[in-house]
Write an enzyme that holds these catalytic residues in place. Structure first.
Site, PDB file in Angstrom:
ATOM      1  N   GLU A  53      31.473  37.154  45.721  1.00 36.07           N
ATOM      2  CA  GLU A  53      30.370  37.036  44.664  1.00 36.07           C
ATOM      3  C   GLU A  53      29.702  35.714  44.053  1.00 36.07           C
ATOM      4  O   GLU A  53      28.693  35.392  44.010  1.00 36.07           O
ATOM      5  CB  GLU A  53      30.196  38.127  44.041  1.00 36.07           C
ATOM      6  CG  GLU A  53      28.831  38.858  43.605  1.00 36.07           C
ATOM      7  CD  GLU A  53      28.070  37.830  42.280  1.00 36.07           C
ATOM      8  OE1 GLU A  53      26.712  37.995  42.531  1.00 36.07           O
ATOM      9  OE2 GLU A  53      28.822  37.098  41.596  1.00 36.07           O
ATOM     10  N   ASP A  54      30.949  35.194  43.384  1.00 34.14           N
ATOM     11  CA  ASP A  54      30.553  34.097  42.941  1.00 34.14           C
ATOM     12  C   ASP A  54      31.808  32.989  43.055  1.00 34.14           C
ATOM     13  O   ASP A  54      32.889  33.377  43.457  1.00 34.14           O
ATOM     14  CB  ASP A  54      30.744  34.154  41.332  1.00 34.14           C
ATOM     15  CG  ASP A  54      29.702  33.318  40.492  1.00 34.14           C
ATOM     16  OD1 ASP A  54      29.314  32.249  41.184  1.00 34.14           O
ATOM     17  OD2 ASP A  54      29.889  33.414  39.370  1.00 34.14           O
ATOM     18  N   HIS A 114      32.817  39.921  39.124  1.00 34.21           N
ATOM     19  CA  HIS A 114      31.486  39.691  39.349  1.00 34.21           C
ATOM     20  C   HIS A 114      31.234  38.170  38.923  1.00 34.21           C
ATOM     21  O   HIS A 114      31.943  37.246  39.755  1.00 34.21           O
ATOM     22  CB  HIS A 114      30.641  40.489  38.319  1.00 34.21           C
ATOM     23  CG  HIS A 114      29.126  40.608  38.935  1.00 34.21           C
ATOM     24  ND1 HIS A 114      28.298  41.456  38.136  1.00 34.21           N
ATOM     25  CD2 HIS A 114      28.502  39.830  39.735  1.00 34.21           C
ATOM     26  CE1 HIS A 114      27.094  41.480  38.847  1.00 34.21           C
ATOM     27  NE2 HIS A 114      27.267  40.485  39.859  1.00 34.21           N
ATOM     28  N   ILE A 116      31.845  34.494  37.181  1.00 30.64           N
ATOM     29  CA  ILE A 116      33.055  33.451  37.085  1.00 30.64           C
ATOM     30  C   ILE A 116      32.585  32.250  36.460  1.00 30.64           C
ATOM     31  O   ILE A 116      31.421  31.673  36.994  1.00 30.64           O
ATOM     32  CB  ILE A 116      34.029  33.451  38.004  1.00 30.64           C
ATOM     33  CG1 ILE A 116      33.550  32.705  39.418  1.00 30.64           C
ATOM     34  CG2 ILE A 116      34.656  34.643  38.414  1.00 30.64           C
ATOM     35  CD1 ILE A 116      34.797  32.530  40.248  1.00 30.64           C
ATOM     36  N   HIS A 133      33.740  44.618  35.555  1.00 30.47           N
ATOM     37  CA  HIS A 133      33.259  45.924  35.336  1.00 30.47           C
ATOM     38  C   HIS A 133      33.977  47.058  35.530  1.00 30.47           C
ATOM     39  O   HIS A 133      34.047  47.752  36.503  1.00 30.47           O
ATOM     40  CB  HIS A 133      32.048  46.070  36.347  1.00 30.47           C
ATOM     41  CG  HIS A 133      30.960  44.846  36.192  1.00 30.47           C
ATOM     42  ND1 HIS A 133      30.144  44.950  35.382  1.00 30.47           N
ATOM     43  CD2 HIS A 133      30.521  43.940  37.016  1.00 30.47           C
ATOM     44  CE1 HIS A 133      29.231  43.794  35.395  1.00 30.47           C
ATOM     45  NE2 HIS A 133      29.470  43.271  36.501  1.00 30.47           N
ATOM     46  N   ASN A 167      25.974  39.952  34.371  1.00 31.10           N
ATOM     47  CA  ASN A 167      26.066  39.556  35.908  1.00 31.10           C
ATOM     48  C   ASN A 167      26.624  38.292  35.807  1.00 31.10           C
ATOM     49  O   ASN A 167      27.591  38.296  36.674  1.00 31.10           O
ATOM     50  CB  ASN A 167      24.356  39.261  36.219  1.00 31.10           C
ATOM     51  CG  ASN A 167      24.483  39.072  37.663  1.00 31.10           C
ATOM     52  OD1 ASN A 167      24.851  38.039  38.158  1.00 31.10           O
ATOM     53  ND2 ASN A 167      23.935  39.874  38.506  1.00 31.10           N
ATOM     54  N   ASP A 168      26.352  37.197  35.255  1.00 34.07           N
ATOM     55  CA  ASP A 168      27.137  35.755  35.268  1.00 34.07           C
ATOM     56  C   ASP A 168      27.352  35.334  34.074  1.00 34.07           C
ATOM     57  O   ASP A 168      26.705  35.782  32.893  1.00 34.07           O
ATOM     58  CB  ASP A 168      26.118  35.117  36.219  1.00 34.07           C
ATOM     59  CG  ASP A 168      26.775  33.907  36.740  1.00 34.07           C
ATOM     60  OD1 ASP A 168      27.836  33.949  36.902  1.00 34.07           O
ATOM     61  OD2 ASP A 168      26.154  33.103  37.359  1.00 34.07           O
ATOM     62  N   ASN A 223      20.062  36.822  36.415  1.00 35.02           N
ATOM     63  CA  ASN A 223      21.093  36.972  37.324  1.00 35.02           C
ATOM     64  C   ASN A 223      21.878  35.546  37.190  1.00 35.02           C
ATOM     65  O   ASN A 223      22.783  35.450  35.914  1.00 35.02           O
ATOM     66  CB  ASN A 223      20.512  37.112  38.686  1.00 35.02           C
ATOM     67  CG  ASN A 223      21.476  37.666  39.597  1.00 35.02           C
ATOM     68  OD1 ASN A 223      22.530  36.920  39.820  1.00 35.02           O
ATOM     69  ND2 ASN A 223      21.397  38.835  40.099  1.00 35.02           N
ATOM     70  N   ASP A 268      19.861  34.583  43.487  1.00 33.02           N
ATOM     71  CA  ASP A 268      21.062  35.076  42.945  1.00 33.02           C
ATOM     72  C   ASP A 268      21.734  34.187  42.022  1.00 33.02           C
ATOM     73  O   ASP A 268      21.231  33.576  41.056  1.00 33.02           O
ATOM     74  CB  ASP A 268      21.922  35.687  44.002  1.00 33.02           C
ATOM     75  CG  ASP A 268      23.116  36.883  43.453  1.00 33.02           C
ATOM     76  OD1 ASP A 268      23.683  36.597  42.531  1.00 33.02           O
ATOM     77  OD2 ASP A 268      23.151  37.803  44.252  1.00 33.02           O
ATOM     78  N   ASN A 269      23.095  33.541  42.483  1.00 31.61           N
ATOM     79  CA  ASN A 269      23.814  32.829  41.589  1.00 31.61           C
ATOM     80  C   ASN A 269      23.297  31.233  41.951  1.00 31.61           C
ATOM     81  O   ASN A 269      22.891  30.779  42.961  1.00 31.61           O
ATOM     82  CB  ASN A 269      25.487  32.743  42.039  1.00 31.61           C
ATOM     83  CG  ASN A 269      25.966  34.053  41.310  1.00 31.61           C
ATOM     84  OD1 ASN A 269      25.633  34.373  40.127  1.00 31.61           O
ATOM     85  ND2 ASN A 269      26.867  34.827  42.435  1.00 31.61           N
TER      86      ASN A 269
END
Length: 354
Positions: A53-54, A114, A116, A133, A167-168, A223, A268-269
């Site tokens: 995800e990240d 999630h 980082i 989470h 989220n981030d 986000n 998103d990221n």
């Protein structure tokens, strides 16, 4: 008369629901498809099968990857397995993924990583901050990276009433960071209602041991977040609004909006190219395919590069695009010396040489 009023109210209610569903489909780009774009020599990294995800890459070329996210409404290929942090050395001829061991005393069974962010102190010690989470709550975990042992030593768990639906994160200093809240409600059904009504109730917060406060608000779904090379500007992705907010850091840590870059994809990221200052965005060209997952018609992937972010007319170009046949649900892209890593919410990691 009573029946007529009831039928009228029912009709109005159904019309309102229909309009909201149609608006949601439009915001999610439900009918959009992408044409393939590939920057060069690309291949999937072996060993990461359940998300990336990240991604955060150190100046040395070591890349941290969060994997195994379980998130409401999103697919998961390993719903019963705890999350992991992987390491990839981009200096290697054929980069490979290695799982980082996590120290005892930390609840690894409920680890659900999630966003980082890394921080390097004056003694060159690397700290990894991880949005976690556990049991669908939100915390920020601080780890010290031990390179020789390929391990993470857990130092601290940060909790706060404002750290909800985090989220981030982007770290600014020791226990100082900005973090995004992507939904106001934590209950799944209220979350769906929030999406339907397009409530702009999410925010960016600043955390330090001395002060915790909301520093920017009014986002549909705040986000990804990152910071410019000179540390003067913060970039925030509003995924549901399909845009990137450029915000200036004030002396009191508040954020003042400078501009909004509107795009045609769900952002998103965000990461910053250390060589150019360009912003790289991992995007979802059709987010409806994420919400309603069909392995026969999977969600695609898209990576954008935004050049001259602070100018009146930033340049936007497509670095990578795929219809899901190779990479599903891209969430982040990060570069190091002409090498590109593209991560996903629940799928694989793609490595490309630019």
């Amino acid at each position: 008369m009573g029946k007529l009023v009831a039928l009228t109210l029912l009709g109005v209610g159904l019309a309102l629901i229909g309009e909201r569903l149609w608006a949601l489909r439009r915001r999610m780009n439900a009918s959009r498809e992408v044409e393939p774009v590939e920057p060069g020599n690309c291949h999937l990294i072996e060993g990461i099968e359940t998300g990336s995800e990240d991604i955060d890459i150190l100046p040395s070329g070591l890349a941290f990857i969060s994997s195994g996210l379980k998130y409401p409404g999103m697919p998961s290929f390993a719903p019963d397995e705890p999350g992991k942090i992987f390491l990839i050395d981009l200096n290697e001829q054929n980069p490979r993924a290695q799982t980082l061991k996590i120290s005892d005393g930390f609840d690894k069974a409920s680890f659900n990583p999630h966003g980082i962010s890394t921080f390097i102190d004056k003694d060159h010690i690397v700290y990894l901050y991880v949005v976690n989470h556990p049991h669908m709550k939100s915390t920020v975990e601080i780890f010290k990276f031990e390179e020789q042992q390929l391990s993470l030593v857990h130092l601290k768990t940060i909790k706060h009433e404002l750290l909800k639906s985090v989220n981030d994160i982007v770290v600014l200093g020791p226990e100082q960071f900005y973090a995004t809240r992507d939904h106001y409600f934590t209950n799944f059904f209220l979350l769906l209602l929030e999406m339907l009504l397009d409530l702009h109730w999410t925010y960016v917060l600043f955390y330090s041991p001395q002060e915790v406060k909301v520093v920017a608000q009014g986002f549909s779904s705040a986000n990804g977040i990152t910071i410019s090379l000179d540390n003067k500007y913060v970039y925030v992705a509003d995924v549901a609004a399909k845009n990137i907010h450029v915000m200036k850091r004030d002396d009191n840590w508040d954020l003042t909006q400078q501009k909004v870059i509107q795009l045609d994809t769900l952002v998103d990221n965000l990461t910053v190219d250390p060589a150019t200052g360009d912003v790289l965005a991992g995007c979802h060209p059709n987010a409806m395919k994420l919400l309603i997952y069909n392995p026969e018609d999977p969600p695609g992937s898209e990576v954008l590069r935004i050049q001259n972010v602070l100018s009146k007319n930033p340049g936007v170009s497509t670095v990578y695009a795929n219809n899901g046949s190779v990479l599903q649900g891209s969430s982040v892209a990060s570069v190091y010396h002409g090498k590109l890593l593209i991560g996903t919410i629940f799928h694989r990691v793609l490595y490309c040489e630019l």
